[in-house]
Design a protein around this motif. Sequence first.
Motif: not given
Length: 252
Positions: A231-252
């Motif tokens: 569960i920790l692995s899944v949540l960590t990967a999810l946080f990193f993915f969402v943060a990456s998408r958030l960076w792209q959204e802010v950049e746009a």
Amino acid sequence: MMNAFRTLLWLELRKFGVFGLGLLLVVAGWFFMARQTFEWNGYKLESAAMVFAVTAFVAVGGSIAYLAALIMDFGREYRAGRWSLLLGSPQPGWLYLAARTLMGVGVLTLFNGGLWLVQTFWLGQVGVSLPIGLGAGIWLYLLGGLALVVPALFLGLWVAAYIPGKATLIALIIGVIGLGQVLEWSARLWGSQFYRWLPAWKLPAPGVEQNPAVRMEWENFPGLPSEAFVILSVLTALFFFVASRLWQEVEA
């Protein structure tokens, strides 16, 4: 890509190198303080218990302080005007987050690993054996610190990007803290199923010369539940993915 990643790592080292050096100095200072504790109270189990408790407190406090620094770094970059430069650079956002993640994991690993070595050395003076593999196993169970660093980076990026109000920020922090309860509920709900598929996370046994029964009891301990690691692995990967998408959204 690799040259850019090394450059980003160097920038992170310049920003947090002093903080990391300070944490290592804390480890060195605690080594001598632990020695003095035994000199004052004698080389006995009570002194070992005191050293263990204070070491755990220092480890938690230092780790929280460093994670807070990672969170606030996004805000400092925003106020200094560096954010627009970073967002406008040709490198993808996940590369910046990966560099910060690697730097954060490295600092926390050195800090907590150093504290583990300190307490292992001094507790060994009174016959308390803490295997290096025990500390490494617990740290790997936390994905080597990823489960601590990645949510902190997500929180810092989200706050700096949207500058939420106090009520929204408090709600988010409570939600992040509540992930621990979610993990517990998930373990209760899915534990019986996961245990059929995953073996327990077995750890090396500590020992106490004055009480060999401790090792015998530990050897009968089934181990940490593996489903929590999944569960920790899944949540960590999810946080990193969402943060990456958030960076792209802010950049746009």
